[in-house]
Design a protein around this motif. Structure first.
Motif, short mmCIF file in Angstrom:
data_model
loop_
_atom_site.label_atom_id
_atom_site.label_comp_id
_atom_site.label_asym_id
_atom_site.label_seq_id
_atom_site.Cartn_x
_atom_site.Cartn_y
_atom_site.Cartn_z
N ILE A 1 0.83 -1.21 0.00
CA ILE A 1 0.00 0.00 0.00
C ILE A 1 0.86 1.25 0.00
O ILE A 1 0.62 2.20 -0.76
CB ILE A 1 -0.96 -0.01 1.20
N PHE A 2 1.91 1.27 0.85
CA PHE A 2 2.78 2.45 0.90
C PHE A 2 3.52 2.66 -0.42
O PHE A 2 3.66 3.78 -0.90
CB PHE A 2 3.77 2.34 2.05
N SER A 3 4.00 1.56 -1.00
CA SER A 3 4.71 1.72 -2.28
C SER A 3 3.76 2.15 -3.39
O SER A 3 4.13 2.97 -4.23
CB SER A 3 5.44 0.43 -2.64
N SER A 4 2.55 1.61 -3.41
CA SER A 4 1.59 2.04 -4.44
C SER A 4 1.18 3.49 -4.23
O SER A 4 0.97 4.22 -5.20
CB SER A 4 0.37 1.13 -4.46
N TYR A 5 1.09 3.92 -2.99
CA TYR A 5 0.79 5.33 -2.72
C TYR A 5 1.91 6.23 -3.26
O TYR A 5 1.64 7.28 -3.84
CB TYR A 5 0.58 5.56 -1.23
#
Length: 113
Positions: free
Chosen positions: A94-98
């Motif tokens: 999730i953090f990397s996609s954000y």
């Protein structure tokens, strides 16, 4: 006795819920006429990533509860650890996609306006 409490709870919800909804000022979350399409898409994707983040946090809490309430059951301890590991992996995704979405839309949104 159980039905009595259900009846009281439902009655309170039917009375309180409309009053609380009417007290809230509703706004247009999409702001369609004012924003370009890439900005709108960025807002929607960020909102979805936030919801997925909440789901990952809840699964992390669930894994912790499983682990803490396992007692001496090795299966529940293993299941709790597995759930927590996958929740952390989900948070990393999730953090990397954000980060990717923020980078891409920082390039797209100024070009649209």
């Amino acid at each position: 006795m159980k039905n009595f409490f259900k009846t009281i709870l439902c009655s309170l919800l039917l009375i309180i819920l409309p009053l609380s909804v009417s007290a809230v000022q509703l706004i247009d979350p999409l702001k369609l006429p004012d924003e370009p399409i890439p900005a709108l898409a960025a807002r929607l994707i960020n909102a979805l990533l936030g919801l997925v983040g909440i789901a990952a946090l809840l699964s992390f809490i669930y894994g912790g509860i499983l682990w803490m309430t396992a007692g001496i059951s090795a299966d529940n301890i293993k299941k709790g650890k597995t759930v927590m590991i996958w929740a952390v992996a989900g948070l990393l995704v999730i953090f990397s996609s954000y980060a990717v979405v923020t980078f891409v839309f920082s390039i797209l949104v100024p070009a649209a306006g």
